[in-house]
Design a protein around this motif. Structure first.
Motif, PDB file in Angstrom:
ATOM      1  N   UNK A   1       6.567  40.607  17.878  1.00  0.00           N
ATOM      2  CA  UNK A   1       5.786  39.856  16.779  1.00  0.00           C
ATOM      3  C   UNK A   1       6.474  40.173  15.466  1.00  0.00           C
ATOM      4  N   UNK A   2       7.108  40.992  15.223  1.00  0.00           N
ATOM      5  CA  UNK A   2       7.985  41.252  13.991  1.00  0.00           C
ATOM      6  C   UNK A   2       9.157  40.204  14.177  1.00  0.00           C
ATOM      7  N   UNK A   3       9.662  40.416  15.085  1.00  0.00           N
ATOM      8  CA  UNK A   3      10.812  39.341  15.355  1.00  0.00           C
ATOM      9  C   UNK A   3      10.477  37.733  15.283  1.00  0.00           C
ATOM     10  N   UNK A   4       9.086  37.501  15.620  1.00  0.00           N
ATOM     11  CA  UNK A   4       8.642  35.922  15.513  1.00  0.00           C
ATOM     12  C   UNK A   4       8.391  35.863  14.044  1.00  0.00           C
ATOM     13  N   UNK A   5       8.193  36.825  13.182  1.00  0.00           N
ATOM     14  CA  UNK A   5       7.790  36.608  11.822  1.00  0.00           C
ATOM     15  C   UNK A   5       9.064  36.785  10.889  1.00  0.00           C
ATOM     16  N   UNK A   6      10.392  36.912  11.696  1.00  0.00           N
ATOM     17  CA  UNK A   6      11.458  36.762  10.724  1.00  0.00           C
ATOM     18  C   UNK A   6      11.743  38.205  10.146  1.00  0.00           C
ATOM     19  N   UNK A   7      11.204  39.221  10.580  1.00  0.00           N
ATOM     20  CA  UNK A   7      11.504  40.649  10.049  1.00  0.00           C
ATOM     21  C   UNK A   7      12.461  41.412  10.740  1.00  0.00           C
ATOM     22  N   UNK A   8      12.544  40.890  12.114  1.00  0.00           N
ATOM     23  CA  UNK A   8      13.508  41.795  12.919  1.00  0.00           C
ATOM     24  C   UNK A   8      14.348  40.963  13.826  1.00  0.00           C
ATOM     25  N   UNK A   9      15.507  41.226  13.981  1.00  0.00           N
ATOM     26  CA  UNK A   9      16.612  40.346  14.734  1.00  0.00           C
ATOM     27  C   UNK A   9      16.865  41.090  16.105  1.00  0.00           C
ATOM     28  N   UNK A  10      16.556  40.393  17.337  1.00  0.00           N
ATOM     29  CA  UNK A  10      16.847  40.883  18.451  1.00  0.00           C
ATOM     30  C   UNK A  10      18.125  40.564  19.065  1.00  0.00           C
ATOM     31  N   UNK A  11      18.854  41.686  19.737  1.00  0.00           N
ATOM     32  CA  UNK A  11      20.005  41.422  20.292  1.00  0.00           C
ATOM     33  C   UNK A  11      20.211  42.250  21.751  1.00  0.00           C
ATOM     34  N   UNK A  12      21.126  41.698  22.634  1.00  0.00           N
ATOM     35  CA  UNK A  12      21.414  42.542  23.954  1.00  0.00           C
ATOM     36  C   UNK A  12      22.720  42.866  24.032  1.00  0.00           C
ATOM     37  N   UNK A  13      22.895  44.030  24.449  1.00  0.00           N
ATOM     38  CA  UNK A  13      24.265  44.465  25.129  1.00  0.00           C
ATOM     39  C   UNK A  13      24.055  45.263  26.491  1.00  0.00           C
ATOM     40  N   UNK A  14      24.598  44.497  27.459  1.00  0.00           N
ATOM     41  CA  UNK A  14      24.229  44.652  28.697  1.00  0.00           C
ATOM     42  C   UNK A  14      22.828  44.532  29.125  1.00  0.00           C
ATOM     43  N   UNK A  15      22.011  45.529  29.591  1.00  0.00           N
ATOM     44  CA  UNK A  15      20.760  45.975  29.880  1.00  0.00           C
ATOM     45  C   UNK A  15      19.827  46.259  28.720  1.00  0.00           C
ATOM     46  N   UNK A  16      20.479  46.567  27.482  1.00  0.00           N
ATOM     47  CA  UNK A  16      19.896  47.178  26.522  1.00  0.00           C
ATOM     48  C   UNK A  16      19.489  46.257  25.587  1.00  0.00           C
ATOM     49  N   UNK A  17      18.275  46.183  25.031  1.00  0.00           N
ATOM     50  CA  UNK A  17      17.779  45.404  23.929  1.00  0.00           C
ATOM     51  C   UNK A  17      17.573  46.041  22.727  1.00  0.00           C
ATOM     52  N   UNK A  18      18.203  45.634  21.494  1.00  0.00           N
ATOM     53  CA  UNK A  18      18.146  46.430  20.239  1.00  0.00           C
ATOM     54  C   UNK A  18      17.399  45.485  19.108  1.00  0.00           C
ATOM     55  N   UNK A  19      17.041  46.021  18.246  1.00  0.00           N
ATOM     56  CA  UNK A  19      16.658  45.320  16.879  1.00  0.00           C
ATOM     57  C   UNK A  19      17.103  45.959  15.589  1.00  0.00           C
ATOM     58  N   UNK A  20      17.284  45.028  14.555  1.00  0.00           N
ATOM     59  CA  UNK A  20      17.616  45.547  13.152  1.00  0.00           C
ATOM     60  C   UNK A  20      16.945  44.465  12.382  1.00  0.00           C
TER      61      UNK A  20
END
Length: 291
Positions: free
Chosen positions: A64-83
């Motif tokens: 939800x926070x990603x949809x609201x433009x507060x977080x950015x999702x990224x992937x490295x291999x099978x790991x999902x991360x947020x900033x």
């Protein structure tokens, strides 16, 4: 059984709603994760479990926070991360000034009032709700349905908010004189609701008094410190939303905001080291090289 620091280290948490889950995440990012590499979602989910938030609900809050433009999702291999996004970092910096500045300058009031008069069509309920929420955050209180007043210089800030919401039917002005007839005096008292605020500050002091004592003595272990420090900030944020930060001359003698502010700042600082240690420990446990 005698309750010791060890047995009290993991307080029982009540499940939180969706909005609270998102607020806790924002608080965690604001305190421990600004201007740093993305954090694995597994670490954030594990941390939120300490607040009684189920993994599925934690992931939903991140989404939800990603949809609201507060977080950015990224992937490295099978790991999902947020900033945090750049916009979120700006909002957090603005929010921190309001949260930590509440009550700081109540003795230095310059006598400036900001008034905003606006009209939003009844059909545009979302804009009306957002505007009222942002007005309260900027220390405005409603005198009448569409006439809000703040005892601070908020002209530029409210114009920016009106423009952001696309509201053009509004007038913003400032004044240094306030004359209130008897009915107006009662309306001001109702708008500010000082008695309710005083009760809530007293409840805050009662809720966190024991924690403050233990934090100052260095008796709060890292795991508990991270949870309690985040809750401490989240509860204080409600005052930043509801308290118009009235100058001291408009408050009754003994108004408990000064004591509550001192407790908040002292406890927040005393818990900083153990809470940060816990956050970093969990994040490191989930940052092994992705496969």
């Amino acid at each position: 059984m005698t309750v010791t620091a060890a047995t009290a280290a993991k307080p029982v948490r009540q499940p939180h709603g969706r909005a609270k889950s998102q607020r806790l995440l924002v608080t965690l990012f604001g305190d421990y994760a600004q201007h740093r590499p993305p954090i694995p979602s597994a670490a954030l989910v594990e941390i939120l479990e300490e607040f009684g938030i189920a993994p599925a609900n934690a992931r939903a809050a991140l989404s939800r926070l990603t949809q609201r433009g507060m977080l950015v999702r990224s992937r490295a291999g099978r790991r999902t991360s947020y900033c945090l996004t750049e916009r979120a970092e700006r909002l957090l910096e603005q929010g921190a000034r309001r949260i930590f500045g509440l009550g700081a300058d109540s003795e230095k009031w310059r006598g400036t009032w900001t008034v905003v008069v606006f009209s939003v069509p009844n059909v545009d309920k979302d804009s009306r709700h957002l505007l009222r929420s942002r007005l309260r955050w900027l220390t405005f209180s409603p005198l009448y349905d569409a006439v809000w007043i703040s005892p601070h210089d908020r002209g530029k800030a409210i114009v920016e908010q009106l423009q952001d919401l696309g509201i053009t039917d509004a007038v913003v002005f400032q004044a240094t004189d306030l004359t209130d007839l008897p009915g107006g005096r009662a309306r001001l008292a109702s708008a500010w609701d000082i008695e309710t605020l005083a009760t809530e500050y007293e409840q805050y002091l009662s809720r966190y008094g024991d924690l403050a004592d233990r934090a100052i003595r260095g008796e709060v272990p890292p795991r508990e410190a991270l949870v309690q420090r985040t809750e401490l900030v989240d509860d204080w944020r409600m005052f930043a939303r509801d308290d118009p930060d009235l100058p001291a001359q408009f408050l009754p003698d003994g108004f408990p905001r000064v004591k509550a502010r001192e407790l908040f700042l002292t406890t927040y600082q005393a818990l900083a080291e153990p809470a940060t240690t816990q956050f970093e420990t969990v994040v490191r446990a989930h940052t092994e090289p992705a496969t």
